[in-house]
Write a protein that holds these residues in place. Sequence first.
Motif, mmCIF file in Angstrom:
data_model
loop_
_atom_site.group_PDB
_atom_site.id
_atom_site.type_symbol
_atom_site.label_atom_id
_atom_site.label_comp_id
_atom_site.label_asym_id
_atom_site.label_seq_id
_atom_site.Cartn_x
_atom_site.Cartn_y
_atom_site.Cartn_z
ATOM 1 N N GLY A 160 -28.825 -50.376 -32.339
ATOM 2 C CA GLY A 160 -28.626 -49.588 -31.034
ATOM 3 C C GLY A 160 -28.489 -50.289 -29.846
ATOM 4 N N LYS A 161 -28.008 -49.498 -28.848
ATOM 5 C CA LYS A 161 -27.950 -50.252 -27.434
ATOM 6 C C LYS A 161 -28.623 -49.353 -26.539
ATOM 7 C CE LYS A 161 -23.515 -52.716 -28.132
ATOM 8 N NZ LYS A 161 -22.359 -52.910 -27.562
ATOM 9 N N THR A 162 -29.371 -49.985 -25.469
ATOM 10 C CA THR A 162 -30.107 -49.194 -24.464
ATOM 11 C C THR A 162 -29.769 -49.837 -23.144
ATOM 12 O OG1 THR A 162 -31.425 -48.369 -26.261
ATOM 13 C CG2 THR A 162 -32.170 -48.271 -23.576
ATOM 14 N N LYS A 163 -29.487 -49.148 -22.234
ATOM 15 C CA LYS A 163 -29.387 -49.767 -20.908
ATOM 16 C C LYS A 163 -30.844 -49.387 -20.051
ATOM 17 C CE LYS A 163 -24.408 -49.106 -20.000
ATOM 18 N NZ LYS A 163 -23.445 -48.541 -19.479
ATOM 19 N N VAL A 164 -30.997 -50.733 -19.451
ATOM 20 C CA VAL A 164 -32.312 -50.771 -18.962
ATOM 21 C C VAL A 164 -32.026 -51.075 -17.188
ATOM 22 C CG1 VAL A 164 -34.648 -51.569 -18.597
ATOM 23 C CG2 VAL A 164 -33.464 -51.572 -20.771
ATOM 24 N N PRO A 165 -32.203 -50.244 -16.107
ATOM 25 C CA PRO A 165 -32.089 -50.570 -14.814
ATOM 26 C C PRO A 165 -32.821 -51.941 -14.317
ATOM 27 C CG PRO A 165 -33.517 -48.540 -14.996
ATOM 28 C CD PRO A 165 -33.273 -48.909 -16.422
ATOM 29 N N ALA A 166 -32.236 -52.423 -13.317
ATOM 30 C CA ALA A 166 -32.934 -53.548 -12.691
ATOM 31 C C ALA A 166 -34.466 -53.299 -12.516
ATOM 32 C CB ALA A 166 -32.161 -53.942 -11.469
ATOM 33 N N GLY A 167 -35.447 -54.141 -12.647
ATOM 34 C CA GLY A 167 -36.687 -53.950 -12.331
ATOM 35 C C GLY A 167 -37.527 -52.916 -13.106
ATOM 36 N N GLY A 168 -36.606 -52.289 -14.292
ATOM 37 C CA GLY A 168 -37.175 -51.081 -14.942
ATOM 38 C C GLY A 168 -37.626 -51.467 -16.277
ATOM 39 N N ALA A 169 -37.987 -50.560 -17.095
ATOM 40 C CA ALA A 169 -38.466 -50.487 -18.335
ATOM 41 C C ALA A 169 -38.187 -49.185 -18.807
ATOM 42 C CB ALA A 169 -40.130 -50.669 -18.427
ATOM 43 N N VAL A 170 -37.692 -49.190 -20.561
ATOM 44 C CA VAL A 170 -37.503 -47.908 -21.391
ATOM 45 C C VAL A 170 -38.463 -48.091 -22.336
ATOM 46 C CG1 VAL A 170 -35.670 -47.066 -22.688
ATOM 47 C CG2 VAL A 170 -35.004 -47.986 -20.387
ATOM 48 N N THR A 171 -38.916 -47.036 -22.630
ATOM 49 C CA THR A 171 -39.702 -46.995 -23.778
ATOM 50 C C THR A 171 -39.044 -45.942 -25.000
ATOM 51 O OG1 THR A 171 -41.607 -47.531 -22.684
ATOM 52 C CG2 THR A 171 -42.126 -46.110 -24.592
ATOM 53 N N ARG A 172 -39.181 -46.375 -26.200
ATOM 54 C CA ARG A 172 -38.837 -45.578 -27.385
ATOM 55 C C ARG A 172 -39.545 -45.361 -28.331
ATOM 56 N NH1 ARG A 172 -35.070 -44.359 -23.908
ATOM 57 N NH2 ARG A 172 -32.935 -44.795 -23.924
ATOM 58 N N THR A 173 -39.722 -44.278 -29.108
ATOM 59 C CA THR A 173 -40.725 -44.364 -30.239
ATOM 60 C C THR A 173 -39.650 -44.462 -31.438
ATOM 61 O OG1 THR A 173 -42.119 -42.917 -29.014
ATOM 62 C CG2 THR A 173 -42.372 -42.995 -31.490
ATOM 63 N N LEU A 174 -40.007 -45.577 -32.337
ATOM 64 C CA LEU A 174 -39.526 -45.502 -33.684
ATOM 65 C C LEU A 174 -40.072 -44.776 -34.666
ATOM 66 C CD1 LEU A 174 -38.643 -49.335 -33.380
ATOM 67 C CD2 LEU A 174 -37.345 -47.342 -32.433
ATOM 68 N N ARG A 175 -39.491 -43.912 -35.476
ATOM 69 C CA ARG A 175 -40.122 -42.966 -36.341
ATOM 70 C C ARG A 175 -39.706 -43.446 -37.757
ATOM 71 N NH1 ARG A 175 -39.354 -40.274 -31.544
ATOM 72 N NH2 ARG A 175 -41.247 -39.113 -31.016
ATOM 73 N N TYR A 176 -40.593 -43.410 -38.806
ATOM 74 C CA TYR A 176 -40.452 -43.742 -40.083
ATOM 75 C C TYR A 176 -40.843 -42.748 -41.023
ATOM 76 C CZ TYR A 176 -39.800 -48.629 -38.171
ATOM 77 O OH TYR A 176 -39.366 -49.585 -37.117
ATOM 78 N N PRO A 177 -40.084 -41.543 -41.124
ATOM 79 C CA PRO A 177 -40.351 -40.450 -42.209
ATOM 80 C C PRO A 177 -40.028 -40.828 -43.575
ATOM 81 C CG PRO A 177 -38.346 -40.059 -40.962
ATOM 82 C CD PRO A 177 -39.163 -41.290 -40.368
ATOM 83 N N GLN A 178 -39.043 -41.798 -43.801
ATOM 84 C CA GLN A 178 -38.727 -42.038 -45.006
ATOM 85 C C GLN A 178 -39.773 -43.150 -45.817
ATOM 86 O OE1 GLN A 178 -37.631 -43.580 -42.034
ATOM 87 N NE2 GLN A 178 -36.252 -45.306 -42.176
ATOM 88 N N PHE A 179 -40.762 -43.688 -45.200
ATOM 89 C CA PHE A 179 -41.911 -44.463 -45.755
ATOM 90 C C PHE A 179 -42.949 -43.845 -46.090
ATOM 91 C CE2 PHE A 179 -39.263 -47.250 -43.033
ATOM 92 C CZ PHE A 179 -38.949 -48.236 -43.954
ATOM 93 N N ASP A 180 -42.942 -43.036 -47.304
ATOM 94 C CA ASP A 180 -43.849 -41.973 -47.649
ATOM 95 C C ASP A 180 -44.843 -42.664 -48.706
ATOM 96 O OD1 ASP A 180 -41.980 -41.955 -49.505
ATOM 97 O OD2 ASP A 180 -41.664 -39.672 -49.583
ATOM 98 N N ARG A 181 -44.416 -43.691 -49.048
ATOM 99 C CA ARG A 181 -45.371 -44.336 -50.443
ATOM 100 C C ARG A 181 -46.284 -45.178 -49.619
ATOM 101 N NH1 ARG A 181 -42.142 -45.608 -55.533
ATOM 102 N NH2 ARG A 181 -44.171 -46.416 -56.064
ATOM 103 N N PRO A 182 -47.585 -45.611 -50.256
ATOM 104 C CA PRO A 182 -48.414 -46.337 -49.717
ATOM 105 C C PRO A 182 -48.058 -47.735 -49.673
ATOM 106 C CG PRO A 182 -49.577 -44.798 -51.448
ATOM 107 C CD PRO A 182 -48.018 -44.664 -51.308
#
Length: 167
Positions: A109-131
Amino acid sequence: RFEHRFTVPAGGEVGAVNLQFVDLKAGTVMFDSISLREASEVAAEAASAGERRDEFVSLVPGGEHALYLPEELPTLTLTLTNPTPDDLEFTCTTRTIDYFGVRRHGARGKTKVPAGGAVTRTLRYPQFDRPGFYCTTLEWTAGRFFGTAEGSFVRVTAPPAAPDPLF
């Protein structure tokens, strides 16, 4: 108490020191003999050299100590930081493997981050249901900058209804 000392060899240098505190409830943090520079100065130097800048990106596990019960959704928090004076577009590729090194998931994926800024995203893993243990490696580029980050989590089984009397 945690203390870590290191000595930089003659003629050597420390490229970066990253400090991370997770789930701090109380306590004291002390630093000694640290010299800090403006992030924009470091970024400008890196841009001219095309250096690796791993500190621009972090992957931090959520949950209680990165352990997830069956009813919980495993997550990693991705933070993209842009200390430069220009906007940057980060191109990120993730690869998630299990304990045995078998590739279990991948994304781009691609994400634009402004000068001097920060972007936070949450990566979710619903497919990992096995121990098991899972590790995500993220490779990224943004203009002349590039780097990697890693984050991991463990999917655990539910605790027994009644505690084992031997333990």
